[in-house]
Design a protein around this motif. Sequence first.
Motif, PDB file in Angstrom:
ATOM      1  N   GLY A  23      -1.982  -2.618  -6.483  1.00 23.26           N
ATOM      2  CA  GLY A  23      -2.571  -2.183  -7.595  1.00 23.26           C
ATOM      3  C   GLY A  23      -3.472  -2.993  -8.291  1.00 23.26           C
ATOM      4  O   GLY A  23      -4.561  -2.476  -8.948  1.00 23.26           O
ATOM      5  N   MET A  81       2.936   5.979  -5.361  1.00 26.43           N
ATOM      6  CA  MET A  81       2.859   4.570  -5.175  1.00 26.43           C
ATOM      7  C   MET A  81       4.301   3.956  -4.748  1.00 26.43           C
ATOM      8  O   MET A  81       5.265   4.507  -5.229  1.00 26.43           O
ATOM      9  CB  MET A  81       2.268   3.823  -6.433  1.00 26.43           C
ATOM     10  CG  MET A  81       0.845   4.270  -6.798  1.00 26.43           C
ATOM     11  SD  MET A  81      -0.336   3.901  -5.814  1.00 26.43           S
ATOM     12  CE  MET A  81      -0.609   5.387  -5.071  1.00 26.43           C
ATOM     13  N   GLU A 111       0.674  -1.250  -0.040  1.00 29.00           N
ATOM     14  CA  GLU A 111      -0.013  -0.205   0.028  1.00 29.00           C
ATOM     15  C   GLU A 111       1.125   1.296   0.024  1.00 29.00           C
ATOM     16  O   GLU A 111       2.047   1.353   0.665  1.00 29.00           O
ATOM     17  CB  GLU A 111      -0.923   0.197   1.157  1.00 29.00           C
ATOM     18  CG  GLU A 111      -1.892  -1.098   1.383  1.00 29.00           C
ATOM     19  CD  GLU A 111      -2.815  -1.164   2.281  1.00 29.00           C
ATOM     20  OE1 GLU A 111      -2.381  -0.245   3.337  1.00 29.00           O
ATOM     21  OE2 GLU A 111      -3.852  -1.503   2.495  1.00 29.00           O
ATOM     22  N   PRO A 112       0.402   2.462  -0.494  1.00 25.64           N
ATOM     23  CA  PRO A 112       1.289   3.390  -0.591  1.00 25.64           C
ATOM     24  C   PRO A 112       1.280   4.133   0.786  1.00 25.64           C
ATOM     25  O   PRO A 112       0.417   3.851   1.721  1.00 25.64           O
ATOM     26  CB  PRO A 112       0.437   4.459  -1.387  1.00 25.64           C
ATOM     27  CG  PRO A 112      -0.811   3.976  -1.451  1.00 25.64           C
ATOM     28  CD  PRO A 112      -0.859   2.376  -1.309  1.00 25.64           C
TER      29      PRO A 112
END
Length: 631
Positions: free
Chosen positions: A485, A471, A417-418
């Motif tokens: 993603g 990202m 996850e970002p």
Amino acid sequence: MGKRSRRMERKEKHRNRISRTVNGVLSTAAGGFGFVNAEDGTEVFIPPAAMNGALDGDTVEAGITFDRDARGPVGRITRILHRGRQFVVCELLDGHNARPLNRNLSRELKISGSLKGAKKGDWVNLRLLDSGSKFTEALKGSVEEPIGKAGTVYGDLLAVAKEFDLPGPYSPEFESFAAALHPVGNVTREDLTARFTVTIDPADAKDFDDALSIEDLGKEWEIGVHIADVAAYVRPGSKLDREARKRAFSSYIPGMFRPMLPHSLTARISLRQDADSLAHSVILRIRKRDGAVLSTRRVFSRIRVNSRLNYDEVQDSIDGKVPESWSAELKNAIAMLVSAARKMRARRRRREEFLAFDTTEIRILCDDATHEIRGMERRTQRTSEELVEECMLAANSAVAEEISVSPIAGLYRIHPEPEAEKLEEFSLFVSTLLKRMPGDLSNRKICNEFLDSLPDDHRKYVITTNFLRAMARASYSAEPGLHYGLGKTRYSHFTSPIRRYPDLVLHQQLHAAAENARLRSGKTLATIALECSRREERNDEAYFAANDRLKLHYLMQLHALEDMRLYEGVVIKISAQGMICDIPEYGLRGIVPARFLHSRSKRPPRAGDFIYLYLDSLDFSRGSAVFRPTL
């Protein structure tokens, strides 16, 4: 000394006092600052003045000071534990100084010893002379070898290849060795040569490692995803396998293709038209009503490609301009594949909420033989590319699911996850550009709604480009994990064993299991995952470095400095040195020095502003385009 001076001195000492030290790897940026990613998970910001001779990739000891800002703890490098590199590619400025090609290495180096024939303006490979164990006022290097003339297309490509350690071409001897290889192993193969099968690739594709077939079963489609059986020729631990592992990927920098496997072999094992080929196939049963994948099975196979197609002609057929040479069987197969892929994609969008947005790749077209720039190309994903992608995603997912519940150690593709901080920074940038907040981008549904709502103008490219930068990087792992993603928790790379070593490893593992041969251990695969992730990052850095530099050559070729045309830009960042702007037309980041901003009569620009610019100069030494704003 007065009381005020003493107070300021005490305050400065307090600010620089070290509270604790951490060890980690230093990552630097073009601005001269960096971050130490510490072993305990702490990320320490290092200002340019606190680098103390450390370079990008060095393992360092960082002292955390009491100072703290929005980026978290701030510190300085107190010791270099291990140099991350031995060599640095630089442009020779004169007999004593050199400037690194890599923008993240912003510090100039002093030259010691012979220049070995290099002249001012040449790229040279410098060997670092200090181990990093002690700080010196000047970082020194000796010329290992001249590379080529800076500011020329071929010289710049050679310099990029050397800086990022790209492999050279295979030797004629190795090509001859690979040409003599024959398939080995004893696996049962299913004869699928009667199935109507096609390859769909870019028009300039060099290898053909995947093919598709489809059959109508009434309420279902049966799609075959057929992958060239490279592992039948490249066995684990063999001479060719060791070389493929070292390369890890085919490198696709403009004007300088470097394959993972020798051409003499890939030409034979590619899935060629009108020839029987060894394949490793995943057979998918797809429900017509909603695109659900009902079942999958994996088989070693023998196939025969009936038609070799490219994306352009398939897209033409989708748009209603079916090539006259196509047979009725080919038209029907493509129509079914399009229908199936659309249903599968729509279902994935509903259930997995993958991040779906249009990306535009702007790349320079450069001839591999002559190194002449032939133009620039804007690539956006079309339905023809989505068709192939959807089938490959389904096959990759099927294999990942299979190995995750088996005793076979495998390699998985993961995407974290970002980071919340990066999403927040991106949200602030977008709010300035669009005059509205994007919402909670950590929520996948809200994120997709935001991406779907982007205006179809110059801002879209800038926003999607900066979204990708926010990202985290995808990487390889010996354990399954989240692919943010794609919205998947089990995903592998299986469909490109000619150009990606992780895919080849997975094929080798499955071959070994079928032949009751020795499997690689999870520990070995964890090492391979780390090696491939690092190599992939280096390849990406090389591609962007080469593509950006060739864009400067392309602008020069267009006489852009003389035509005084206006460029549309979007302000990305502002500092004391000036502005960084995105130029969407060229997919290029330009610099606007502060001196051009002081004479401007308009209000000072802000991040996210749209701005008109003139091209002022092309700095081939630093690899940057310098712009000035309209008054």
